[in-house]
Scaffold this motif. Structure first.
Motif, PDB file in Angstrom:
ATOM      1  N   THR A  22     -11.830  59.305 -27.885  1.00  0.00           N
ATOM      2  CA  THR A  22     -12.564  58.021 -28.004  1.00  0.00           C
ATOM      3  C   THR A  22     -13.304  57.988 -29.334  1.00  0.00           C
ATOM      4  O   THR A  22     -13.662  59.039 -29.889  1.00  0.00           O
ATOM      5  CB  THR A  22     -13.590  57.827 -26.868  1.00  0.00           C
ATOM      6  OG1 THR A  22     -14.630  58.796 -27.014  1.00  0.00           O
ATOM      7  CG2 THR A  22     -12.935  57.946 -25.503  1.00  0.00           C
ATOM      8  N   SER A  55     -18.092  48.558 -31.672  1.00  0.00           N
ATOM      9  CA  SER A  55     -16.672  48.893 -31.654  1.00  0.00           C
ATOM     10  C   SER A  55     -16.466  50.138 -30.788  1.00  0.00           C
ATOM     11  O   SER A  55     -17.254  51.081 -30.855  1.00  0.00           O
ATOM     12  CB  SER A  55     -16.153  49.150 -33.065  1.00  0.00           C
ATOM     13  OG  SER A  55     -14.773  49.436 -33.061  1.00  0.00           O
ATOM     14  N   GLN A  75     -12.920  52.405 -28.916  1.00  0.00           N
ATOM     15  CA  GLN A  75     -11.501  52.544 -28.617  1.00  0.00           C
ATOM     16  C   GLN A  75     -11.267  53.849 -27.860  1.00  0.00           C
ATOM     17  O   GLN A  75     -11.963  54.855 -28.068  1.00  0.00           O
ATOM     18  CB  GLN A  75     -10.667  52.555 -29.906  1.00  0.00           C
ATOM     19  CG  GLN A  75     -10.664  51.247 -30.672  1.00  0.00           C
ATOM     20  CD  GLN A  75      -9.916  50.142 -29.940  1.00  0.00           C
ATOM     21  OE1 GLN A  75      -8.961  50.420 -29.190  1.00  0.00           O
ATOM     22  NE2 GLN A  75     -10.332  48.903 -30.153  1.00  0.00           N
ATOM     23  N   VAL A 104      -7.196  56.924 -32.240  1.00  0.00           N
ATOM     24  CA  VAL A 104      -8.153  55.814 -32.069  1.00  0.00           C
ATOM     25  C   VAL A 104      -8.699  55.412 -33.441  1.00  0.00           C
ATOM     26  O   VAL A 104      -8.773  56.229 -34.370  1.00  0.00           O
ATOM     27  CB  VAL A 104      -9.314  56.194 -31.129  1.00  0.00           C
ATOM     28  CG1 VAL A 104      -8.811  56.387 -29.700  1.00  0.00           C
ATOM     29  CG2 VAL A 104     -10.023  57.438 -31.616  1.00  0.00           C
ATOM     30  N   CYS A 110     -11.884  52.696 -35.092  1.00  0.00           N
ATOM     31  CA  CYS A 110     -13.024  51.800 -34.889  1.00  0.00           C
ATOM     32  C   CYS A 110     -13.534  51.317 -36.248  1.00  0.00           C
ATOM     33  O   CYS A 110     -13.421  52.025 -37.270  1.00  0.00           O
ATOM     34  CB  CYS A 110     -14.175  52.510 -34.165  1.00  0.00           C
ATOM     35  SG  CYS A 110     -13.800  52.950 -32.439  1.00  0.00           S
TER      36      CYS A 110
END
Length: 266
Positions: A236, A247, A249, A258, A260
């Motif tokens: 994450t 933001s 993800q 990921v 952001c």
């Protein structure tokens, strides 16, 4: 018994003296007698015209009424109600003249129609002023909203050119988590990047003017030739500005990746 007069009726007939034997008084009395005239036929008298002159409907009053009705219909239409105000004003003016012409001793009739025309014209003028104020306020608000939106868009465009996406921010945090093994973390702003390897959790706090900039953050599992990344590995990334998440993800798998950005503003 004998009568010496053979025609007794003659002694009773009056004798009118001859003209030369008439006295002057008799001649004068005969002269004073009026001559005989034939009887006159009765004269038929013509009927006298009515002494009161018939009044006609006031043309000004009818015109004022028509103008007032037209003004009332057009008074609700934007822009066109400018013309309606002119009609209403003309209706009031014509109506005032018609009121004078239809007074008690005036030469025209239709005072009720004239009064109605003046009232309708006044109402029409009031409606025009009211609608223009309402429409004007609405147009001003719409124009103000457009100007504010344009200024805001221009301001944001200027901020983007300077790399500012969170104007006035005091603190920005970059966070990465990985459930198994290590993660390769890449972060940066204004085209510059930095790389770090993190295990478990990783966090970086940025303050000052840099907290307003458009930071980016990406992460994925580190490659280890000796240890294969589990398929249930979860990665994450999170960016918060002044404690507010902008933001986030998540991804799962041995190739989880990921990304952001501080400009996401979720």
């Amino acid at each position: 018994m004998n009568n010496n007069n053979p025609n007794p009726q003659q002694q009773f007939q009056p004798q009118r003296p001859a003209p030369h034997q008439q006295t002057a008084q008799q001649q004068f009395s005969f002269a004073q007698q009026p001559p005989l005239t034939p009887p006159q036929q009765p004269v038929m008298q013509q009927p006298q015209p009515h002494s009161v002159e018939e009044k006609h409907m006031s043309a000004l009053g009818i015109t004022a009424f028509v103008l007032g009705v037209i003004a009332l219909v057009l008074s609700w239409i934007p822009i066109i109600n400018n013309v309606a105000f002119i009609f209403a004003l003309a209706g009031v003016i014509f109506g005032c003249f018609a009121l004078y012409a239809t007074r008690k001793n005036g030469k025209k009739k239709g005072r009720g129609l004239v009064i109605a025309a003046v009232i309708i014209s006044l109402i029409s003028g009031g409606v025009v002023l009211y609608t223009q104020s309402v429409y004007g306020a609405a147009m001003d608000n719409a124009s103000k909203s457009i100007d504010e939106a344009s200024k805001k868009a221009q301001h944001e465009s200027d901020n983007l050119e300077r790399g500012i996406v969170n104007e006035g921010a005091k603190e920005l945090k970059l966070q990465v988590t990985i459930s198994n093994g290590n993660a390769e973390v890449t972060y940066g702003k204004d085209g510059g990047t930095s790389n770090e390897t993190a295990a478990g959790q990783w966090e970086k706090t940025i303050t000052g003017d840099d907290a307003q900039k458009d930071w980016t953050l990406s992460a994925y599992p580190s490659f280890d030739i000796d240890n294969e990344t589990p398929a249930d590995t979860q990665v994450t990334c999170t960016i918060t500005v002044d404690g507010k998440q902008v933001s986030h993800q998540e991804a799962t798998g041995d190739n989880a990746n990921v990304y952001c950005s501080a400009s996401d503003k979720q």
